[in-house]
Design a protein around this motif. Structure first.
Motif: not given
Length: 412
Positions: A293-302, A394-412
């Motif tokens: 993540a940068r101030p001028y743009r969101p991160p791209v998925s890996k 695996i059917r497809r890759c998703l961007q963080a935030g899809t379906y309201g999910l961000d692994p960084k917010e889930l305290y795995l």
């Protein structure tokens, strides 16, 4: 899913390649799925009865024949041998020594200490202090040792880390990515230490660039672009003043912004004129910059970052080295949010080097996309061996935030 294809003769196929298209229509062939992984020589023999050429998806393949593997040479003063890329492509992957569960506590401790020490190094350089080689080794050595035991442990921790200063996180990520890349290439431990050190220090010249310029959201003027690009020269100066003098590390600082087609800086080097370690660093530096993540743009998925970089192979990056980097991180890098064939959403937790399309994942939701009460680990490879009621992929890759999910917010 984006596909990166290469047309090859059926006779050149080998098990582990993913056939995405035929040189004829699928109708009238015995292949039920339009796109499949070649499992054995029998599949190749059957294909040969219907086709002369097929199209292979490089990214989804678990193995790939590389036709141009000549330009991996040893660093001039490194003092260690570098294997030929053809030997790397044909060799078995370096074994994982510890399970990810066993390595995570040690990796977490190494990361905590390394983050603190990296901050002190960078802050010291900003204050005008000289870099101390011993301090750098205290960061690098534990991280390299963790990578040698199981590289996925760091990548899992990094993918769950909340956002912090790009300067420090980028240094640590490049440190570990360089070590992991070198490990995949079969380089000796001494080389891994040099690669990791160079990854940590490749942007030390930015400690002399005003923070406001580094964090600027708006575009930079030509003069400001020049100031930013000058970080390479400043980084070399800081490194030379430290008295460390490692040729491989210096190559990384000097050449990590050079590009295969000569469009890079500071010297506009082309192809094989770019030092090997600089070519590796260009790939690693670009990948981590895109996925941060940068101030001028969101991160791209890996996953998307690898796709974008692959489309620039042989233009910005040496093509066969970039293919090896994809092999190193896996089709679905650790931390990638994915949707499974069951409809469940998961995050990739660890790679299966032999079955790269079937990594180990952490299940986050049920089939209805409802967050689970407790997260569950699943090795997709086990579903191939009949240990589950049905094969799961695996059917497809998703961007963080899809379906309201961000692994960084889930305290795995």
């Amino acid at each position: 899913m984006l596909i990166e294809e290469r047309e090859i003769r059926v006779a050149s196929l080998r098990p582990g390649m993913y056939v995405s298209r035929l040189d004829r229509d699928w109708i009238g062939t015995p292949f039920l799925l339009q796109g499949f992984l070649v499992q054995a020589q029998e599949d190749i023999d059957l294909l040969g009865q219907y086709c002369r050429h097929v199209f292979v998806d490089i990214v989804k393949s678990e193995n790939f024949v590389r036709l141009s593997l000549q330009r991996l040479t040893r660093p001039g003063e490194g003092g260690y041998d570098v294997p030929d890329l053809k030997a790397i492509a044909d060799s078995r992957p370096r074994p994982v020594l510890h399970k990810i569960e066993d390595e995570l506590p040690r990796a977490r401790e190494a990361v905590q200490e390394a983050r603190k020490a990296t901050t002190e190094i960078m802050d010291g350089l900003r204050a005008g202090n000289k870099m101390n080689e011993t301090d750098v080794d205290q960061v690098v050595t534990p991280l390299v040792e963790s990578v040698l035991r199981n590289p996925d442990a760091y990548f899992w921790l990094e993918s769950m880390r909340q956002h912090d200063s790009y300067t420090y996180s980028h240094a640590m990520n490049c440190c570990v990515l360089m070590a992991a890349f070198g490990r995949h290439l079969g380089l000796p431990d001494e080389a891994l230490h040099d690669l990791a050190t160079g990854g940590l220090l490749l942007d030390i010249g930015k400690t002399g660039v005003p923070e406001e310029l580094l964090e600027r959201v708006q575009g930079l003027t030509d003069d400001e672009q020049g100031q930013l690009r000058n970080h390479v020269v400043q980084g070399l100066r800081l490194y030379d003043e430290s008295g460390a003098g490692n040729a491989g590390v210096r190559e990384i600082i000097q050449a990590h912004h050079e590009r295969e087609d000569g469009s890079g800086y500071p010297s506009g080097l082309v192809g094989e004129h770019i030092p090997l370690f600089g070519r590796l660093a260009a790939i690693v530096d670009s990948y981590d910059a895109m996925t941060s993540a940068r101030p001028y743009r969101p991160p791209v998925s890996k996953y998307e970052a690898l796709q974008r970089m692959y489309r620039q192979r042989s233009q910005l990056f040496q093509g066969d080295l970039l293919e090896q980097f994809v092999q190193c991180l896996g089709v679905y890098p650790v931390g990638t949010l994915v949707e499974l064939s069951t409809g469940e959403v998961a995050v990739v937790m660890a790679q299966n080097p032999v079955r790269r399309l079937f990594p180990r994942v952490m299940l986050l939701t049920d089939v209805g996309k409802k967050l689970r009460n407790g997260f569950e680990s699943l090795d997709l490879r086990d579903t191939l061996a009949g240990k589950a009621s049905a094969q799961i992929s695996i059917r497809r890759c998703l961007q963080a935030g899809t379906y309201g999910l961000d692994p960084k917010e889930l305290y795995l």
